[in-house]
Design an enzyme around this catalytic site. Sequence first.
Site, PDB file in Angstrom:
ATOM      1  N   TYR A  46      -1.526  -1.178  10.110  1.00 18.88           N
ATOM      2  CA  TYR A  46      -1.644  -1.478   8.684  1.00 18.88           C
ATOM      3  C   TYR A  46      -0.445  -0.908   7.923  1.00 18.88           C
ATOM      4  CZ  TYR A  46      -3.608  -1.661   3.971  1.00 18.88           C
ATOM      5  OH  TYR A  46      -3.819  -1.913   2.640  1.00 18.88           O
ATOM      6  N   SER A  80       0.855  -1.190   0.000  1.00 17.48           N
ATOM      7  CA  SER A  80       0.000   0.000   0.000  1.00 17.48           C
ATOM      8  C   SER A  80       0.883   1.228   0.000  1.00 17.48           C
ATOM      9  CB  SER A  80      -0.897   0.011   1.239  1.00 17.48           C
ATOM     10  OG  SER A  80      -1.501   1.280   1.429  1.00 17.48           O
TER      11      SER A  80
END
Length: 254
Positions: A161, A148
Site C-alpha cells: 500500500y 496517503s
Amino acid sequence: MVKHDLLANKKIIITGAARGLGRDFASAIGLAGATVLLADILTDLVQKTAEDLRVQGIDAQAVPLDLAQQASIQGVAQWAQTHWGRVDGLVNCAALATGVGGKDMMDYDPDLWDRVMNINVKGTWLMTQALVPLLKRSAAGKVVNIASDTALWGAPKLMAYVASKGALIAMSRSMARELGTDNICVNTIAPGLTLCEATEYVPQDRHDLYVTGRSIQREQNPDDVSGTAVYLLSDLASFVTGQLIPVNGGFVFN
C-alpha cells in the site's frame, strides 16, 4: 457542510465513492454545486449513496467501476461522453486498502503486492487516461489523486500500500507535466489516517500514534480532507499543478 457554488456547472467524477472518504468527497463536491458521477465496484452501495446525495439536492448518478478491468474503466468514460460530453474534474479515490497490511516485508504475499499495484497504480493511470479526451474539452480540467501520508513517513507492515501510494505521488507529477499543455491540472492529496470504513481494521495503537503525533491532536474525519479536494477542483486552483498536499493535522510536514 452547507451548499455553495464554488464548483457550479462543473461535471466531476469520483471513484471509490460508495463509502468512506470517496463518499465524503462526492458529497462535498456536490454541495459545492457540481454535478457528480459516483463510480465504485460496490455497485448496490454506490447506487444507494447516489440516492442519498440526491435527497440532499445534489445532482448525482452512479455507475459500476472495477479498476482491474479496462473495459469497466472505458464504460465510465463512455457514460460521461454520452451524458455530459465533457469532464471538468476527476477524483481518483478508489484503491485497495482493506486487508493489505499486517505483515512485514519478509512475509508479504507477492500476489497481494501485484493486486495492490494493479488497482492502486495501474488502475488510476488507466482511469485518468480514459478521461483525458473529455478533460481536454473542459476550460480547465482538474485531476485530484488521493495518495496517503503513509508514503511520506514509511508506515511499517503496509509495504504494498505504501509503495503504491508513493508511486501515485510520482506518477501524478509526471501526469502534470504531460497534461499541462492541455490546461489540465494534476495534484495529489495525502490524507492521514482517517476515520471511515476503510480504516476500521487498523490497530488502535496506530490510531493512537497518529493522534499523539499530530500538531492538532485529534482523530481525522473525512470532512477534514474534502475541502482540499473542492479547492483543487475549483477555478481558484487553475495555476496549481504537480503538487502534493498532505492533509493530516501536522503528522507529516511537506
